[in-house]
Design a protein around this motif. Structure first.
Motif, PDB file in Angstrom:
ATOM      1  N   LYS A  63       0.769  -1.005  -0.004  1.00 17.74           N
ATOM      2  CA  LYS A  63      -0.189   0.013   0.087  1.00 17.74           C
ATOM      3  C   LYS A  63       0.915   1.170  -0.016  1.00 17.74           C
ATOM      4  O   LYS A  63       2.031   1.306   0.487  1.00 17.74           O
ATOM      5  N   ALA A  64       0.203   2.447  -0.705  1.00 20.59           N
ATOM      6  CA  ALA A  64       1.057   3.523  -0.442  1.00 20.59           C
ATOM      7  C   ALA A  64       0.264   4.751   0.016  1.00 20.59           C
ATOM      8  O   ALA A  64      -0.808   4.667  -0.281  1.00 20.59           O
TER       9      ALA A  64
ATOM     10  N   LEU B 211       2.054  10.931   0.868  1.00 22.58           N
ATOM     11  CA  LEU B 211       3.590  10.908   0.680  1.00 22.58           C
ATOM     12  C   LEU B 211       3.838  10.809  -1.010  1.00 22.58           C
ATOM     13  O   LEU B 211       5.060  11.165  -1.451  1.00 22.58           O
ATOM     14  N   SER B 212       2.948  10.208  -1.530  1.00 23.34           N
ATOM     15  CA  SER B 212       2.939  10.220  -3.187  1.00 23.34           C
ATOM     16  C   SER B 212       3.073  11.566  -3.914  1.00 23.34           C
ATOM     17  O   SER B 212       3.927  11.561  -4.580  1.00 23.34           O
ATOM     18  N   ILE B 213       2.159  12.399  -2.982  1.00 25.11           N
ATOM     19  CA  ILE B 213       2.079  13.592  -3.738  1.00 25.11           C
ATOM     20  C   ILE B 213       3.363  14.473  -3.190  1.00 25.11           C
ATOM     21  O   ILE B 213       3.713  15.110  -4.034  1.00 25.11           O
ATOM     22  N   LEU B 214       3.812  14.211  -2.120  1.00 27.63           N
ATOM     23  CA  LEU B 214       4.917  14.860  -1.762  1.00 27.63           C
ATOM     24  C   LEU B 214       6.016  14.524  -2.430  1.00 27.63           C
ATOM     25  O   LEU B 214       7.256  15.328  -2.821  1.00 27.63           O
ATOM     26  N   ALA B 215       6.340  13.450  -3.011  1.00 33.21           N
ATOM     27  CA  ALA B 215       7.114  12.971  -3.769  1.00 33.21           C
ATOM     28  C   ALA B 215       7.300  13.873  -4.995  1.00 33.21           C
ATOM     29  O   ALA B 215       8.302  14.327  -5.534  1.00 33.21           O
ATOM     30  N   ALA B 216       6.053  13.752  -5.596  1.00 38.66           N
ATOM     31  CA  ALA B 216       6.186  14.504  -6.953  1.00 38.66           C
ATOM     32  C   ALA B 216       6.504  15.975  -6.721  1.00 38.66           C
ATOM     33  O   ALA B 216       7.161  16.827  -7.666  1.00 38.66           O
ATOM     34  N   LEU B 217       5.917  16.522  -5.472  1.00 34.91           N
ATOM     35  CA  LEU B 217       6.212  17.927  -5.248  1.00 34.91           C
ATOM     36  C   LEU B 217       7.603  18.480  -5.035  1.00 34.91           C
ATOM     37  O   LEU B 217       8.260  19.248  -5.431  1.00 34.91           O
ATOM     38  N   LEU B 218       8.372  17.306  -4.388  1.00 32.60           N
ATOM     39  CA  LEU B 218       9.820  17.423  -3.973  1.00 32.60           C
ATOM     40  C   LEU B 218      10.525  17.522  -5.319  1.00 32.60           C
ATOM     41  O   LEU B 218      11.439  18.395  -5.531  1.00 32.60           O
ATOM     42  N   LEU B 219      10.259  16.487  -6.061  1.00 31.06           N
ATOM     43  CA  LEU B 219      11.186  16.439  -7.379  1.00 31.06           C
ATOM     44  C   LEU B 219      10.727  17.631  -8.373  1.00 31.06           C
ATOM     45  O   LEU B 219      11.768  18.171  -8.986  1.00 31.06           O
TER      46      LEU B 219
ATOM     47  N   PHE C 240      10.068   6.044  -4.984  1.00 30.72           N
ATOM     48  CA  PHE C 240      10.030   4.420  -5.316  1.00 30.72           C
ATOM     49  C   PHE C 240       9.278   3.616  -4.085  1.00 30.72           C
ATOM     50  O   PHE C 240       8.974   2.754  -4.295  1.00 30.72           O
ATOM     51  N   THR C 241       9.412   4.232  -2.839  1.00 32.23           N
ATOM     52  CA  THR C 241       8.575   3.540  -1.863  1.00 32.23           C
ATOM     53  C   THR C 241       7.255   3.747  -1.961  1.00 32.23           C
ATOM     54  O   THR C 241       6.249   3.008  -1.477  1.00 32.23           O
ATOM     55  N   GLN C 242       6.783   5.021  -2.462  1.00 34.95           N
ATOM     56  CA  GLN C 242       5.473   5.462  -2.518  1.00 34.95           C
ATOM     57  C   GLN C 242       4.749   5.719  -3.702  1.00 34.95           C
ATOM     58  O   GLN C 242       3.690   5.022  -3.976  1.00 34.95           O
TER      59      GLN C 242
END
Length: 634
Positions: A193-194, A198-206, A240-242
């Protein structure tokens, strides 16, 4: 069979898994040994002592990275062999004997990897020393010698490394219960599960990291480097994790896509594999990014500075003489005598300096005046006819030095203004960025009539010697610097300045060649390690994959469908971290380009394209062997 023989046979029974680990370790030893051969070479320190220091520094980086790489790899191997260890414990092996067996296995592999790496290095040592002549731009090749110091250093360093790692790895087996060892990788897994947040945070950080890196210019790039790196690293981890798991689960919810042909088999297992290998993919992506960025930067720097030094200086030899220089004519005759075998043109400009308050600065109170006729003649010799000017009596063109890296030196350029001074006024009708005057100063080009009317100052003289094949003048330039008694790193004296393009270009090319040589193999080690780590992860799961596809095969899965599923699955697992690394590297190299305001597209594309091609070949090789092993096991 003795216990040592048992451990020895265990290594050969698992040679499929250990092969990539052994070869990667061998490659690390080989590169370390090659650097040691050069670092201890008696002739290299005479050519450039800084290269030997840099090579020893590179050895340290490779050694530290090899330690981390081998430790992580061995941990992955031991986890994949838990079931095997559980069976041994059931048959009566004590925990002490199990740890002893693993220790012997690790030391054994490390010993053979070290010996093999040194042996391969010795076989190719002569070829590598010959290749170094062109890479380092040396005038003479480095002769082969028996590198005892390099052999002893490499053998002792890596044997110690593998022994220390063996102590670390055996500690991983402590605390494992028998039931956990027996289950191994067959223990049921929870559905991956993700977190949406955190998935949105990953996109925003990148996205934030990329935007900042692409927007900043010049020295802002240096300031933004650390925060951008932190943002991208954290974003990559959550990617990768989320985010990857979230994306796969979302695709599984699309019924038309999920139920199409063999996608059910592909997507059902892909989320588990992404979750299990998330840290491995993160490691591969970051290490590959470091390799891409480091090598791309080095190739870019070499291209940029060697191109810039030639672009910024149109003349092979430049001689600037101050007023009162008694050796001026003697030096000019000396230069001309050395150029008897060359076809050359000579340009000559006399510079008078006056004080113009609106152009004066604290460090440069006077500005030089150049006559229109002499400037036009110099432009003709330099091959820049488009820079010639035509002026009326009181008109002037502001000539500022324009570098190919970073632009001009004048920050407040005004096309039209009146310049007042003690003797009258000048009407500045235009500004002209050029490097025709290689003194890196700014000047005023004035009409011949106005120039002849300035009597207050004794003129300084600038000579430019235009030679078509200027690269062949490096040795002549070095000899002239010695005969004139000036520094070979600057060419400055009290009364004059002499510069030689061929000698300076050759020195710059050699310096960056040495740095590129050092960085190239470090990047190669990183890249090979990243690819090998993917290989380890794939083959660690080979037994489970074989069991799974054997069951599906009984339900009617064809060989063609099996190959398609495995190809897509391997392609995603193999190229997703590499594609992420390529994007990271492309952004980093673009930021470097913005820092120097210099087009590095060709060098960046060359580096990233080469790595992509190598990775593609590596993937095809792995895919062929992986599919063949699964089919043969079925």
């Amino acid at each position: 069979m003795t216990f040592r023989q048992f451990a020895f046979n265990n290594v050969f029974r698992n040679k499929r898994i250990y092969a990539a680990y052994f070869l990667s370790s061998l490659f690390s030893v080989l590169v370390f040994f090659v650097y040691a051969i050069f670092a201890f070479h008696p002739n290299l320190s005479k050519v450039n002592p800084n290269v030997a220091v840099g090579l020893h520094f590179a050895e340290g980086i490779i050694y530290v990275f090899s330690f981390i790489f081998v430790l992580v790899s061995m941990s992955a191997f031991l986890k994949s062999r838990k079931k095997e260890f559980g069976l041994m414990v059931m048959l009566g092996m004590t925990n002490k004997q199990l740890r002893r067996m693993v220790f012997i296995e690790n030391v054994l592999i490390g010993f053979f990897a070290t010996v093999s790496g040194i042996a391969v290095g010795l076989v190719f040592a002569k070829l590598i020393l010959m290749a170094a002549k062109s890479i380092l731009s040396l005038e003479e090749s480095l002769p082969f010698y028996l590198p005892w110091q390099a052999i002893i250093l490499t053998f002792s360093a890596f044997l110690l490394l593998f022994i220390v790692i063996s102590f670390f790895t055996v500690s991983i087996l402590k605390g494992n219960k028998l039931i956990d060892l027996i289950k191994g990788s067959t223990a049921p897994k929870k559905e991956p599960k993700a977190s949406i947040v955190l998935s949105i945070l990953a996109a925003l950080l990148l996205a934030a990291g990329y935007v900042i890196a692409l927007v900043v210019r010049e020295m802002q790039v240096v300031v933004a480097m650390i925060p951008v790196t932190i943002l991208v690293i954290i974003g990559t981890y959550f990617l990768f994790t989320q985010l990857s798991v979230f994306t796969i689960n979302h695709l599984k919810g699309q019924k038309k896509l999920f139920w199409k042909k063999t996608n059910l088999v592909l997507f059902s297992d892909l989320a588990y594999r992404m979750k299990d290998n998330a840290r491995a993919f993160f490691f591969v992506a970051i290490v590959s990014t470091v390799a891409f960025s480091a090598i791309g930067s080095l190739v870019g720097f070499r291209y940029m500075f060697t191109t810039a030094i030639a672009a910024d200086r149109p003349f092979a030899f430049e001689y600037a003489s101050n007023a009162g220089n008694e050796n001026e004519q003697k030096h000019i005759q000396l230069i001309e005598s050395k150029l008897d075998s060359f076809t050359y043109e000579k340009g000559e400009v006399h510079v008078k300096k006056i004080s113009i308050p609106s152009l004066a600065t604290k460090h440069i109170p006077l500005i030089g005046l150049i006559s229109e006729s002499e400037f036009n003649q110099l432009a003709k010799v330099a091959g820049e006819l488009d820079k010639q000017v035509k002026l009326k009596d009181n008109e002037t063109v502001y000539l500022y030095f324009q570098s190919s890296v970073g632009g001009g030196t004048e920050r407040d350029l005004v096309e039209k203004r009146t310049l007042e001074f003690a003797g009258g006024k000048l009407n500045q009708i235009a500004t002209l960025g050029s490097n025709i005057m290689g003194t890196y100063d700014n000047y005023l080009v004035v009409s011949d009539t106005f120039y002849d009317g300035i009597k207050e100052f004794e003129p300084e003289t600038y000579y430019g010697f235009q030679i078509q094949n200027w690269k062949d003048t490096a040795k002549i330039g070095e000899g002239l610097l010695k005969e004139m008694g000036v520094s070979q790193t600057g060419g400055y004296s009290k009364n004059f300045h002499f510069s030689t393009l061929g000698y300076d270009w050759n020195g710059t090319n050699q310096g960056f060649g040495a740095v590129l040589f050092i960085g190239l193999f470090i990047g190669a080690v990183f890249f090979v390690a990243a690819g090998s780590f993917l290989y380890f992860r794939l083959y660690a799961d080979l037994e489970d994959e074989t069991r799974k596809f054997s069951a599906i095969n009984k339900l009617g899965l064809t060989d063609k469908e099996l190959s398609k599923i495995l190809t897509v699955q391997l392609g995603l697992l193999f190229f997703v971290p590499i594609i992420v690394a390529l994007i990271h590297g492309a952004v980093a190299l673009t930021a470097l380009q913005h820092m120097f305001d210099f087009n590095l597209f060709k060098s960046s594309a060359l580096v990233l394209g080469t790595f992509t091609a190598i990775q593609l070949v590596y993937f095809l090789f792995i895919r062929f062997n992986y599919i063949r092993k699964i089919k043969s096991a079925m």
